[in-house]
Scaffold this motif. Structure first.
Motif, PDB file in Angstrom:
ATOM      1  N   ALA A  76      38.148  51.804  34.822  1.00  0.00           N
ATOM      2  CA  ALA A  76      38.160  52.337  33.293  1.00  0.00           C
ATOM      3  C   ALA A  76      39.409  52.491  32.968  1.00  0.00           C
ATOM      4  O   ALA A  76      40.354  52.806  33.950  1.00  0.00           O
ATOM      5  CB  ALA A  76      37.141  53.453  33.441  1.00  0.00           C
ATOM      6  N   PHE A  77      39.759  52.966  31.771  1.00  0.00           N
ATOM      7  CA  PHE A  77      40.968  53.308  31.350  1.00  0.00           C
ATOM      8  C   PHE A  77      40.972  54.815  30.832  1.00  0.00           C
ATOM      9  O   PHE A  77      40.231  54.790  29.796  1.00  0.00           O
ATOM     10  CB  PHE A  77      41.772  52.418  30.421  1.00  0.00           C
ATOM     11  CG  PHE A  77      42.058  51.122  31.200  1.00  0.00           C
ATOM     12  CD1 PHE A  77      43.181  50.913  31.719  1.00  0.00           C
ATOM     13  CD2 PHE A  77      41.025  49.964  31.168  1.00  0.00           C
ATOM     14  CE1 PHE A  77      43.572  49.580  32.550  1.00  0.00           C
ATOM     15  CE2 PHE A  77      41.434  48.641  31.831  1.00  0.00           C
ATOM     16  CZ  PHE A  77      42.654  48.736  32.495  1.00  0.00           C
TER      17      PHE A  77
ATOM     18  N   GLU B 230      37.492  48.417  30.078  1.00  0.00           N
ATOM     19  CA  GLU B 230      37.094  48.321  31.552  1.00  0.00           C
ATOM     20  C   GLU B 230      37.716  46.860  31.930  1.00  0.00           C
ATOM     21  O   GLU B 230      37.772  46.058  31.150  1.00  0.00           O
ATOM     22  CB  GLU B 230      35.534  48.269  31.657  1.00  0.00           C
ATOM     23  CG  GLU B 230      35.115  48.208  32.919  1.00  0.00           C
ATOM     24  CD  GLU B 230      33.616  48.139  32.956  1.00  0.00           C
ATOM     25  OE1 GLU B 230      32.962  47.051  33.901  1.00  0.00           O
ATOM     26  OE2 GLU B 230      33.104  48.676  32.311  1.00  0.00           O
ATOM     27  N   MET B 231      38.280  46.964  33.105  1.00  0.00           N
ATOM     28  CA  MET B 231      38.884  45.693  33.803  1.00  0.00           C
ATOM     29  C   MET B 231      38.081  45.521  35.258  1.00  0.00           C
ATOM     30  O   MET B 231      38.005  46.230  35.959  1.00  0.00           O
ATOM     31  CB  MET B 231      40.015  45.858  33.977  1.00  0.00           C
ATOM     32  CG  MET B 231      40.839  44.676  34.449  1.00  0.00           C
ATOM     33  SD  MET B 231      42.501  44.561  33.907  1.00  0.00           S
ATOM     34  CE  MET B 231      42.959  42.868  34.453  1.00  0.00           C
TER      35      MET B 231
ATOM     36  N   ASP C 251      34.226  51.423  40.615  1.00  0.00           N
ATOM     37  CA  ASP C 251      33.408  50.646  41.689  1.00  0.00           C
ATOM     38  C   ASP C 251      34.383  49.954  42.258  1.00  0.00           C
ATOM     39  O   ASP C 251      35.213  49.309  41.730  1.00  0.00           O
ATOM     40  CB  ASP C 251      32.346  50.018  40.771  1.00  0.00           C
ATOM     41  CG  ASP C 251      31.290  49.371  41.404  1.00  0.00           C
ATOM     42  OD1 ASP C 251      30.977  49.863  42.691  1.00  0.00           O
ATOM     43  OD2 ASP C 251      30.793  48.450  41.083  1.00  0.00           O
ATOM     44  N   ALA C 252      33.899  49.770  43.633  1.00  0.00           N
ATOM     45  CA  ALA C 252      34.467  48.629  44.555  1.00  0.00           C
ATOM     46  C   ALA C 252      33.340  48.259  45.476  1.00  0.00           C
ATOM     47  O   ALA C 252      32.670  49.203  46.318  1.00  0.00           O
ATOM     48  CB  ALA C 252      35.636  49.166  45.368  1.00  0.00           C
TER      49      ALA C 252
ATOM     50  N   ASN D 266      32.799  36.314  49.744  1.00  0.00           N
ATOM     51  CA  ASN D 266      34.040  36.797  50.184  1.00  0.00           C
ATOM     52  C   ASN D 266      35.126  37.312  48.925  1.00  0.00           C
ATOM     53  O   ASN D 266      36.103  37.803  49.167  1.00  0.00           O
ATOM     54  CB  ASN D 266      34.815  35.904  50.905  1.00  0.00           C
ATOM     55  CG  ASN D 266      34.666  35.765  52.444  1.00  0.00           C
ATOM     56  OD1 ASN D 266      34.178  36.632  52.933  1.00  0.00           O
ATOM     57  ND2 ASN D 266      34.939  34.639  52.838  1.00  0.00           N
ATOM     58  N   THR D 267      34.320  37.585  47.944  1.00  0.00           N
ATOM     59  CA  THR D 267      34.766  38.259  46.753  1.00  0.00           C
ATOM     60  C   THR D 267      34.651  39.764  46.375  1.00  0.00           C
ATOM     61  O   THR D 267      33.222  39.966  46.614  1.00  0.00           O
ATOM     62  CB  THR D 267      34.521  37.272  45.524  1.00  0.00           C
ATOM     63  OG1 THR D 267      34.703  35.908  45.490  1.00  0.00           O
ATOM     64  CG2 THR D 267      35.092  37.855  44.092  1.00  0.00           C
ATOM     65  N   ALA D 268      35.460  40.311  46.311  1.00  0.00           N
ATOM     66  CA  ALA D 268      35.464  41.975  45.955  1.00  0.00           C
ATOM     67  C   ALA D 268      35.496  42.057  44.411  1.00  0.00           C
ATOM     68  O   ALA D 268      36.347  41.183  43.852  1.00  0.00           O
ATOM     69  CB  ALA D 268      36.574  42.772  46.853  1.00  0.00           C
ATOM     70  N   LEU D 269      34.674  43.097  44.095  1.00  0.00           N
ATOM     71  CA  LEU D 269      34.682  43.470  42.660  1.00  0.00           C
ATOM     72  C   LEU D 269      35.346  44.636  42.618  1.00  0.00           C
ATOM     73  O   LEU D 269      34.818  45.732  43.312  1.00  0.00           O
ATOM     74  CB  LEU D 269      33.334  43.357  42.103  1.00  0.00           C
ATOM     75  CG  LEU D 269      33.268  44.196  40.922  1.00  0.00           C
ATOM     76  CD1 LEU D 269      34.069  43.320  39.581  1.00  0.00           C
ATOM     77  CD2 LEU D 269      31.768  44.388  40.212  1.00  0.00           C
TER      78      LEU D 269
END
Length: 194
Positions: A191-192, A147-148, A176-177, A184-187
């Motif tokens: 998965a790979f 996972e990244m 997930d987004a 102001n940070t997006a996650l």
């Protein structure tokens, strides 16, 4: 089975550090520390390259005892001290582990892939890495990341250390987004696939 989870902050233009490897030029905010503390509490092992390990080892021990630091930072420092750490390095020795000597194991590069694959297969707790971009790119190319978590901060550097230096062995699948609370940070969580 354990998962290898990478969590790194980068700018909108894809840099994980500024010129000369300056990570302090990244767009940090309070959500970054809160997010990372959650990951640390769920993980069983931290995985680092030599440069990131040395920076963390030199920074976090003093934070744990500093009452002027926010509690989230002190909690990160305490957890960083107690969690097992694997460091992939051909240059570091046990003498370089300082206050983290009891919780640090150094892996030579030629044994790292085999040992990490073994931990993924036989472990029960997740293996977490922050920073360590050379190591991260090597693990991605070897198919050893599960996972990244890419934290995209509201900043542009135009120069510095890019997040990717080679293509990963596996395809990214977005799972997930979202915007981190109060930030102001997006996650972006990927998965790979094999």
């Amino acid at each position: 089975m354990s998962k290898v989870i990478v969590s790194n902050l980068m700018t909108v233009d894809g840099f994980v550090a500024g010129p000369g490897g300056d990570v302090m030029s990244l767009p940090f905010d309070d959500s970054f520390s809160t997010h990372n503390l959650g990951l640390l509490l769920d993980a069983g092992t931290l995985l680092y390259g030599a440069t990131t390990y040395a920076g963390m080892r030199d920074y976090w021990p003093a934070v744990a005892e500093d009452d002027s630091q926010p509690e989230v930072e002190r909690a990160i420092a305490r957890r960083s001290a107690e969690i097992d750490k694997l460091v992939v390095s051909d240059s570091l020795t046990g003498d370089d582990t300082g206050p983290w000597a009891e919780t640090t194991t150094i892996l030579r590069r030629d044994e790292a892939h085999e040992r990490i694959a073994e931990l993924r297969r036989d472990g029960k707790d997740d293996i977490l890495t922050f920073g360590s971009i050379t190591l991260v790119n090597d693990l991605l190319a070897a198919g050893l990341v599960d996972e990244m978590q890419v934290l995209v901060g509201a900043g542009v550097l135009l120069d510095g250390v890019p997040a990717f230096s080679q293509p990963p062995a596996q395809a990214f699948t977005l799972v997930d987004a979202r915007k981190l609370r109060g930030s102001n940070t997006a996650l972006l969580r990927y998965a790979f696939e094999d």
